[in-house]
Design a protein around this motif. Structure first.
Motif: not given
Length: 449
Positions: A270-278, A319-324, A328-336, A437-438
């Motif tokens: 549930e990382v969106d709760a820690l990394a939401a858009r500022r 809903y995650i801040d685009v900076a993530f 070098g950060r979460f630049d790799q998105l994997v759809f499950v 992104a999607w």
């Protein structure tokens, strides 16, 4: 009430000229110098309203906090500057005093010596002596042996290091997702020489996203087991705290825990709760938590997170801040995705493998469970088991479960949230995908709609 006439005059002048920043700063510094710590804190706060990013005012406020033993508050105001290279050395010494006050001698020593190496004039002999004093002897070990991976004292409550017994063999289906994780996360550690030849370090971040219950947490555990690495499963309760600054320190302690146990898979659910858009946040301290998360992902130096594989899962990646998503950060998105029919049949085989079974046709059950995710299938099997247990108790012996039992249970179990998630995802894919992104979702959404 101030007894110093000079300070009383300064305070009256500041009252008559509240926007005079030099005057208010001078008053705060004089109050601090003469030991009026609570009054100094109030004046430094007022000065920060006029100059929010002034390092000298921030350092003064931090010193007022430290001298009042409010070490948590001191670290909270210092952290935005400490995350920036070349921060004022005075701040490093103040951070060392605060960290020492919280019992973190190791990090306090690092901060102090780094600051003094850049500016010897900030040296504090008394603090240096406390940092170099031998630590007290540890308490006697209990009679029973400690676990191989113990939670250090500075780790947040609930954050533990474990060894996962699951591997990709325990994950039914999702071959494309597993192969993606192998290439992006596991191979750099399993074949370090090959990746080093291309300047690729072992470590990095991958964001797993998809509908609820699709198996994102299961995949993270399996990745750790596949690698034979330590596994840290971080929940919201391990990080979020009601006191300002505590959440940031919990997050930092979690990353430090993973770095000490590398290779390690650090998993944030549930990382969106820690990394939401500022831009969506109303309170400054919640934005500061996002800043701290970004700083930890970057590391204090190039190799800080080497060997730490950061996995995160979310049902709402938009809903995650685009900076993530920066490289070098979460630049790799994997759809499950939700499992297809073949994967559903494989999941059912795994869920039923330790139960008394007649000849089963899992493919038939998979055909009638479209849009079911792993959590739904587990609920289906649990319901069938409950019915079969009642029959076995009446018969006085275990009665094997049949295909009909699962099909009957499927009549009373409906998929949980996949349809709702599909509707939301479709809106973003078709109407808010300017950055591309999607794109990975596009063929899947069109095939389902």
């Amino acid at each position: 009430m101030l007894e110093d006439a000079g300070l009383q005059a300064l305070r009256e002048a500041a009252r008559l000229s509240p926007d005079n920043l030099p005057l208010r700063r001078h008053l705060a510094e004089q109050l601090l110098a003469k030991g009026y710590l609570a009054d100094a804190e109030a004046e430094f706060r007022a000065a920060l309203v006029l100059a929010p990013k002034d390092p000298d005012i921030t350092a003064g406020l931090a010193e007022a906090f430290v001298r009042q033993s409010a070490h948590s508050a001191a670290l909270s105001v210092l952290e935005p500057f400490l995350a920036t290279p070349g921060y004022p050395p005075r701040m490093g010494v103040l951070a060392a005093r605060a960290l020492l006050g919280e019992g973190d001698t190791g990090r306090a020593g690092h901060r102090y010596h780094e600051a003094v190496s850049r500016d010897p004039s900030v040296a504090d002999p008394e603090l240096a002596a406390r940092l170099t004093a031998p630590p007290p002897p540890p308490p006697a070990a209990p009679a029973h042996a400690a676990p191989a991976y113990a939670t250090p004292a500075d780790a947040p409550s609930g954050a533990e290091v474990e060894k996962s017994k699951q591997t990709f063999a325990d994950v039914a289906g999702m071959e494309a997702v597993k192969e993606s994780l192998r290439v992006k996360l596991l191979l750099p550690i399993q074949q370090p020489e090959l990746f080093a030849a291309y300047g690729k370090r072992a470590g990095g971040g991958v964001l797993l996203y998809g509908p609820p219950g699709a198996g994102k947490t299961h995949l993270a555990r399996a990745a750790a087991g596949e690698l034979g690495a330590a596994f840290v499963n971080v929940g919201l309760a391990d990080i979020l705290d009601m006191y300002v600054g505590s959440s940031e320190r919990n997050l930092r302690a979690t990353f430090d825990l993973a770095r000490r146990n590398r290779p390690c898979v650090l998993f944030f659910d549930e990382v969106d709760a820690l990394a939401a858009r500022r831009s969506d946040m109303r309170q400054a301290h919640t934005r500061q938590l996002v800043n701290q998360f970004l700083a930890e992902l970057d590391g204090v130096d190039q190799s800080a997170n080497e060997g730490v594989l950061v996995l995160a899962a979310t049902n709402a990646p938009w809903y995650i801040d685009v900076a993530f998503r920066r490289p070098g950060r979460f630049d790799q998105l994997v759809f499950v995705p939700p499992p297809d029919a073949a994967a559903r049949a494989a999941i059912l085989r795994i869920l039923c493998r330790d139960k008394p079974l007649a000849e089963m046709d899992f493919d038939a059950v998979a055909k009638v469970t479209d849009h079911y995710v792993g959590a739904d299938l587990k609920g289906l099997v649990d319901r069938a088991v409950e019915v079969k247990l009642q029959q076995s108790i009446s018969a006085g012996r275990p009665i094997p479960m049949t295909t009909g039992d699962l099909l009957a249970a499927a009549q009373g179990v409906r998929p949980t949230a996949v349809r709702e998630w599909l509707a939301t995802a479709r809106n973003y894919v078709l109407h808010a995908n300017e950055s591309g992104a999607w794109d990975e979702l596009m063929p899947w959404i069109k095939g389902k709609w």
